[in-house]
Scaffold this active site. Structure first.
Site, PDB file in Angstrom:
ATOM      1  NE  ARG A  39      -1.289   2.580   2.828  1.00 54.16           N
ATOM      2  CZ  ARG A  39      -0.873   3.748   3.282  1.00 54.16           C
ATOM      3  NH1 ARG A  39      -0.883   4.829   2.497  1.00 54.16           N
ATOM      4  NH2 ARG A  39      -0.393   3.852   4.507  1.00 54.16           N
ATOM      5  CG  ASP A  40       3.268   4.331   2.980  1.00 58.02           C
ATOM      6  OD1 ASP A  40       3.121   5.223   2.129  1.00 58.02           O
ATOM      7  OD2 ASP A  40       3.801   4.528   4.083  1.00 58.02           O
ATOM      8  CG  HIS A  58       5.022   4.669   9.157  1.00 57.77           C
ATOM      9  ND1 HIS A  58       4.163   3.830   8.469  1.00 57.77           N
ATOM     10  CD2 HIS A  58       5.615   5.438   8.213  1.00 57.77           C
ATOM     11  CE1 HIS A  58       4.254   4.086   7.169  1.00 57.77           C
ATOM     12  NE2 HIS A  58       5.131   5.065   6.995  1.00 57.77           N
ATOM     13  CG  HIS A  97       8.645   7.982   5.316  1.00 51.77           C
ATOM     14  ND1 HIS A  97       8.250   7.983   3.999  1.00 51.77           N
ATOM     15  CD2 HIS A  97       7.557   7.571   6.022  1.00 51.77           C
ATOM     16  CE1 HIS A  97       6.989   7.602   3.906  1.00 51.77           C
ATOM     17  NE2 HIS A  97       6.545   7.355   5.119  1.00 51.77           N
ATOM     18  CB  CYS A 109       3.040  10.837   1.712  1.00 50.53           C
ATOM     19  SG  CYS A 109       1.392  11.577   1.767  1.00 50.53           S
ATOM     20  CG  ASN A 145       7.357   3.666   3.940  1.00 46.15           C
ATOM     21  OD1 ASN A 145       6.828   4.323   4.820  1.00 46.15           O
ATOM     22  ND2 ASN A 145       6.777   3.458   2.759  1.00 46.15           N
TER      23      ASN A 145
END
Length: 300
Positions: free
Chosen positions: A18-19, A208, A210, A241, A250
């Site tokens: 997803r991300d 989370h 990056h 994003c 990430n």
């Protein structure tokens, strides 16, 4: 000798499908995504962000979300991101029982992302969270721009804590707290996560990070010291994003797993099989995958 604060086991939540893919301009074929997800599961991933139910006009990469959910691997908690009521209603039409919602701490970021203030987003989500919990859904709240915002700069720790408290009061099962543009430093990671662990002990807490400025592993180390034992990461370091300028990939799952393995912290993830999963997605993405462990694995 390891610090007594380090957990013995860590759960990795894989966000690559997803991300990791949402910002890819070239559409990744659905069958490739499915194969990638299956191989991530075969590597030992037990929790994963599969896709998101968002407008294909704004995030065309996710236009095959329904098909991805239908082919989700067994034995994996497959989560679907749903940013609003419409997205949640689409998830309810599927067999998926785990939903991720999100709000940015920064007003400007949230406005650019979903055209609402954080307060408006939260008020829309609260009744939806209550309904989901009444139907035994697992609900994850993703807290964006928890440290810094690309538009407003430094985010105050108290503002992040306040938003997290409200989500916990609303009944979420987990908080995923994100350094969305990769600007946090280890002392900031330790400070925020220590307070979250102390003040909100009854909720699952994931970090989370990056790797924009190559500090993600250092921030993970600091979060481990604070007692965090759940981390989001993306195989191959994919991601970013579309509404956060400068938010590159990430932190790479393979680099996190390698570091934890060296520290004697159990993840139950097989690095060779993880590399196999990355090999599946690598030809379909726009940039060369050059993360530390993956690159070394290719050198034999």
């Amino acid at each position: 000798m390891l610090s007594l604060n380090f957990p013995k086991e860590v759960t990795i939540i894989e966000v690559g499908p997803r991300d990791g893919l949402q910002n890819e301009k070239q559409f990744v074929e659905t069958e490739i995504k499915k194969a990638y997800i299956q191989k991530l599961a075969a590597a030992g991933i037990k929790e994963m962000e599969l896709t998101s139910f968002v407008s294909p006009k704004w995030v065309p990469q996710m236009k095959d979300a329904g098909e991805i959910v239908r082919s989700a691997p067994e034995g994996v908690r497959g989560m679907v991101l749903a940013p609003n009521r419409k997205g949640i209603e689409r998830v309810l039409e599927t067999s998926c029982k785990s939903i991720a919602v999100f709000v940015g701490v920064s007003n400007t970021f949230n406005q650019k992302n979903i055209n609402k203030s954080p307060r408006e987003s939260l008020e829309e989500l609260k009744p939806a969270i209550a309904e989901l919990k009444a139907q035994n859904y697992f609900v994850r709240a993703c807290i964006s721009t928890a440290f810094y915002c690309p538009y407003e700069g430094k985010v105050q720790e108290e503002d992040t804590l306040a938003l997290c408290r409200e989500f916990v009061e609303a009944g979420v099962d987990e908080l995923s707290v994100a350094d969305t543009i990769g600007m946090a430093a280890p002392h900031e990671s330790y400070s925020l996560f220590s307070r979250l662990k102390d003040e909100l002990p009854d909720v699952l807490l994931a970090a989370h990070f990056h790797d924009t400025r190559k500090m993600a592993l250092a921030n993970i180390y600091a979060a481990l010291e604070a007692g965090v034992d759940r981390f989001d990461s993306s195989a191959g370091g994919l991601g970013g994003c579309p509404f956060a300028p400068g938010a590159t990939g990430n932190v790479a799952t393979e680099d996190v797993v390698y570091m934890l393995d060296r520290m004697g912290i159990e993840t139950s993830i097989n690095l060779d099989r993880l590399v196999d999963a990355i090999d599946t997605i690598a030809p379909a993405v726009s940039r060369e995958i050059s993360t530390g462990y993956y690159s070394l694995s290719k050198q034999g």
